[in-house]
Design an enzyme around this catalytic site. Structure first.
Site, mmCIF file in Angstrom:
data_model
loop_
_atom_site.group_PDB
_atom_site.id
_atom_site.type_symbol
_atom_site.label_atom_id
_atom_site.label_comp_id
_atom_site.label_asym_id
_atom_site.label_seq_id
_atom_site.Cartn_x
_atom_site.Cartn_y
_atom_site.Cartn_z
ATOM 1 N N GLY A 1 0.899 -1.262 0.260
ATOM 2 C CA GLY A 1 0.071 -0.145 -0.051
ATOM 3 C C GLY A 1 0.910 1.164 -0.048
ATOM 4 O O GLY A 1 0.415 2.429 -0.051
ATOM 5 N N SER B 1 3.739 -11.857 -5.104
ATOM 6 C CA SER B 1 2.569 -11.617 -6.053
ATOM 7 C C SER B 1 2.919 -10.399 -6.973
ATOM 8 O O SER B 1 3.950 -9.487 -6.686
ATOM 9 C CB SER B 1 1.478 -11.408 -5.118
ATOM 10 O OG SER B 1 1.580 -10.173 -4.362
ATOM 11 N N ILE C 1 -1.572 -5.741 -6.835
ATOM 12 C CA ILE C 1 -2.744 -5.818 -6.669
ATOM 13 C C ILE C 1 -3.446 -4.585 -7.026
ATOM 14 O O ILE C 1 -4.029 -4.249 -8.194
ATOM 15 C CB ILE C 1 -3.328 -6.142 -5.138
ATOM 16 C CG1 ILE C 1 -2.863 -7.525 -4.863
ATOM 17 C CG2 ILE C 1 -5.222 -6.318 -5.115
ATOM 18 C CD1 ILE C 1 -3.067 -8.086 -3.472
ATOM 19 N N THR C 2 -3.432 -3.590 -6.207
ATOM 20 C CA THR C 2 -3.735 -2.198 -6.537
ATOM 21 C C THR C 2 -2.566 -1.337 -6.482
ATOM 22 O O THR C 2 -3.046 -0.014 -7.022
ATOM 23 C CB THR C 2 -4.993 -1.797 -5.601
ATOM 24 O OG1 THR C 2 -4.052 -1.735 -4.270
ATOM 25 C CG2 THR C 2 -5.919 -2.546 -5.362
ATOM 26 N N ASP D 1 -9.528 -4.131 -0.932
ATOM 27 C CA ASP D 1 -8.820 -5.329 -0.249
ATOM 28 C C ASP D 1 -9.436 -5.709 0.854
ATOM 29 O O ASP D 1 -10.452 -4.915 1.523
ATOM 30 C CB ASP D 1 -7.424 -4.668 0.287
ATOM 31 C CG ASP D 1 -6.309 -4.498 -0.778
ATOM 32 O OD1 ASP D 1 -6.072 -5.578 -1.209
ATOM 33 O OD2 ASP D 1 -5.851 -3.161 -0.816
#
Lengths: 505, 505
Positions: B179, B205, B208-209, B267
């Site tokens: 984040g 990973s 995601i955002t 999330d």
């Protein structure tokens, strides 16, 4: 930095039906994808000379397209009103700002009227992807909306669509929360009320999770996809109509949301109330009767839930200026014989024509509804409504009015017949003690209803009845062999839960 | 009823990239659609000689296909392992039974281990449509999971994927909740720990955002899409690895869910915990350090939220047998200079090579993490971890280990450079007082990161710094002109919220 000029691609209709989702197909090596950085699943703004729509990109690496062509799915072609070969430009979509309200709702915050209005506006303009709709629907399910939020939702839905006004009042309407298959009363109720001189501008939906919505059933008897102007003319001429709500655009966002609810197989309370009341308000109704079938395996399973919903409906109804009355009815088993559009239409015709094959329980329910609305609207004095409704049915006035409405909507149709049928009979003699409406509905859907109009099933028995061995219980109807097989497979797996046939002692 | 024989169609690769969704294209007038009653958006089971997959149907009304061909999207072609012209049969899909558990969760019920296991199994087999995934993710968001449910979710995720076991313990791991853009520490931490003799089978990973996940960043330096066997060989040889989690299939359902979370831009706490811990447990880890960057505009905004998450993580960690330690770090601004895969990789190389351009805050954070894990695993005695980590970095052991790992993974890569850049400078002299990490991340994403690896931005300043007029604050990097424009448009709209430059008094 050099001056930036967006290149164009030529529109090509690919003839691919993606259902409601607009898809644009572009070569991954075309100028646009390269200059804009578009990739598969990007959302892109397609701009023609006259219109602009949002579509999802599928990239193409084959010779399906040349690098100067953009393929359009049927939905994209329709929404854009495209012409073959016209120049299209493409842009990154403007951010959909109302999605931040959806996220806020996902995190449990209450939304206000402006926020719901923006959400529904964006939904009705096709700016939400299916996953956004699914998240919104889920976030509003299971009592996650306050009464205020449901009221805002209802008002927002009314404000973004078309609205009707009528010269005389009262304007009545009738709605069933549904969930009980084979219980279509609306066409007959409308015919009776219009025959008694009331105004009833009825719009109905297609099936959400059921094998047939009223619009699906009516469509087997007459055209229901009328424009708003056509609907107005029918009501001005005949006092009532029976049209598909989506086509008159009274609640455009609701129709999109219902599609997602159907795929998820969930109904959400706030959405349900907003969906019902917004369409009544937009249609100009003043008095609304709402039917709640209550039963173990109906949509509303207990009196407690029914009373909770009743309180919400009347509160929100009052808040938006509607006289709303809820009536709880028996939801233990189908009221009629048919389940599925054509099969339910057969029941309706039998009742309107006073045939001896008319299912008595369905007829009684219709008379109760029509009678109550005649009293609510002061056309009949107290406790005289049912008598007037019965008389209007028996003297043929309702049947004549129904034919007149069908004719005004474009002409009455002949019912079709499904080519594949299969009878399910009692394996032994016994008392018919329980029927699971959910499994019954699923069976009719697997047989093809409502997509295949003549598919579905007939329910030949009643709870409490003593059956002989081999006596028919259900007849499955299907338009294709594959669907009949699929329904029979499912029946084989769920026979025990579907009904209980108690051995004689 | 006649005997029913399903007809076949010939497989045709259409070269249409629909991202992850398998799509099958069939003529609406083909035998299969007619006999099975398939319509656009039907889910159909495609059966080849060797395999069976679920796909969504798009019907075709043009000459794209002949009535005896079935077109496959790239995802469907890959999943089915199809060959051109092979015969395919089609069937109605078996009902996805675990969807009833999803519905149950939507209505607020708690699920058990078996139910989560079935859900994740179906998800990993591609049996959920995007709307089902979106409903599941939404229904689990906003504290709607109990601690028991999060534990079940974690165990279920471990059980359905591959699992690794190592001959020696402890096996360590490090994770950042993220984040905070521009704060990639993992590659250097792995290099230090492996150089000190620890086993660290690190999977990461993709974003995601955020504008770059660790896997996105590492991929600019070495291959990261390793098979499980390849990953095992790298760890056996070098003690550590840096691979993309999806490719080794340690948590197959999680990867699908993350895709939907990214599209929804939400999330969800339980999913976050299950996602982190399931991958550590499946990788055979025993000791895990988790970084929580806390700041107004980081993912975790307050100490209260951080402490709540810390308690959940350690409780669930203990329940599945992991030593879990959470460390809260400064999440007010990026730790490094680069934001975006290549730009972050540049920071990593500068630190490993002990360059004077190495961002000091990022280097400090790395030393703290590595030192803590050296102490947790008893390689360093208490309070001596950071000194050992610093020494391993300064004497070049970490850099040599990093090169060895890259080489074992398939060879070290040269970084590319984005062709389009634009510098954003101070409009006046002043004190740099605030930076919004969310807008910063969005800016880097609009410039193309992480899809375009060399895109993103450089953050040249630090909070509290006195800037001269025209001093560079950010440099945007993009691979296409369209993306640079898009980022600049967004910057123009959000300049005021992005940072605060206080006038000197």
């Amino acid at each position: 930095m050099t001056k930036f000029k967006p290149p164009t691609l030529k529109a090509k209709r690919l003839g691919i039906d993606t259902h409601e989702e607009p898809i644009v197909y572009m070569r991954e090596d075309c100028n646009i994808c390269r200059s804009e950085g578009f990739r598969a699943r990007s959302q892109v703004e397609i701009i023609s000379k006259h219109k602009q729509i949002l579509a999802t990109l599928n990239t193409v690496s084959s010779n399906l397209l040349t690098p100067d062509e953009a393929g359009l799915s049927e939905a994209a072609w329709r929404l854009l009103g495209a012409r073959s070969g016209e120049n299209l430009t493409f842009a990154h979509p403007l951010p959909v700002l109302s999605l931040s309200f959806v996220r806020s709702k996902v995190y449990g915050n209450a939304l206000n009227l402006e926020q719901f209005t923006e959400i529904f506006q964006d939904i009705s303009r096709g700016r939400y992807q299916d996953i956004h709709l699914a998240a919104f629907v889920t976030a509003c399910t299971d009592n996650r909306l306050t009464v205020d939020e449901i009221t805002y939702m209802t008002k927002a839905m009314v404000s973004i669509g078309e609205q009707l006004h009528w010269p005389t009042q009262p304007v009545v309407d009738k709605h069933s929360v549904g969930g009980l298959p084979g219980s279509c009363t609306t066409p007959v109720v409308v015919a009776i009320l219009a025959a008694c001189g009331l105004t009833i501008p009825k719009t109905s939906s297609r099936a959400i999770t059921s094998p047939a919505g009223t619009a699906d059933t009516m469509e087997t008897l007459a055209p229901v996809s009328l424009t708003l102007a056509e609907m107005r003319r029918v009501v001005e001429k005949e006092g009532g109509c029976l049209v598909w709500g989506n086509s008159v655009n009274l609640s455009p966002a609701d129709d999109v949301i219902i599609g997602v609810e159907r795929a998820l197989d969930i109904d959400n309370e706030g959405q349900l109330i907003a969906s019902i009341l917004s369409k009544k308000a937009a249609a100009g109704s003043t008095h609304v009767l709402i039917d709640f079938p209550v039963g173990d395996t109906a949509k509303i399973r207990s009196l407690e839930v029914a009373q909770h919903l009743e309180a919400l409906l009347t509160t929100v109804g009052t808040a938006i200026g509607l006289h709303t009355k809820v009536m709880m009815t028996d939801g233990m088993q189908p009221m009629g014989r048919g389940i599925g559009p054509v099969l339910e239409a057969q029941d309706i015709l039998a009742i309107l024509q006073n045939h001896k094959t008319a299912p008595p329980q369905l007829r009684d329910k219709i008379i109760t509804f029509a009678g109550t609305l005649l009293e609510m609207s002061s056309v009949a004095s107290e406790s005289m409504g049912m008598a007037l409704a019965t008389e209007t049915l028996e003297n043929g006035n309702a049947w004549r009015k129904f034919q007149a409405i069908c004719s005004a909507q474009g002409g009455m149709r002949k019912l079709t017949k499904a080519p594949f049928t299969h009878e399910i009979t009692a394996k032994h003699a016994g008392r018919f003690e329980q029927i699971n409406n959910r499994i019954l509905a699923k069976l009719a859907k697997l047989a093809g209803a409502p997509g295949a109009p003549s598919a579905g099933l007939e329910y030949h028995v009643r709870l409490g009845e003593m059956l002989d061995k081999h006596q028919p219980i259900l007849t499955l109807h299907a338009e294709t062999e594959g669907e009949l097989h699929y329904a029979l497979d499912y029946f084989g797996q769920h026979e025990k839960e579907l009904f209980t046939l108690k051995n004689p002692e």
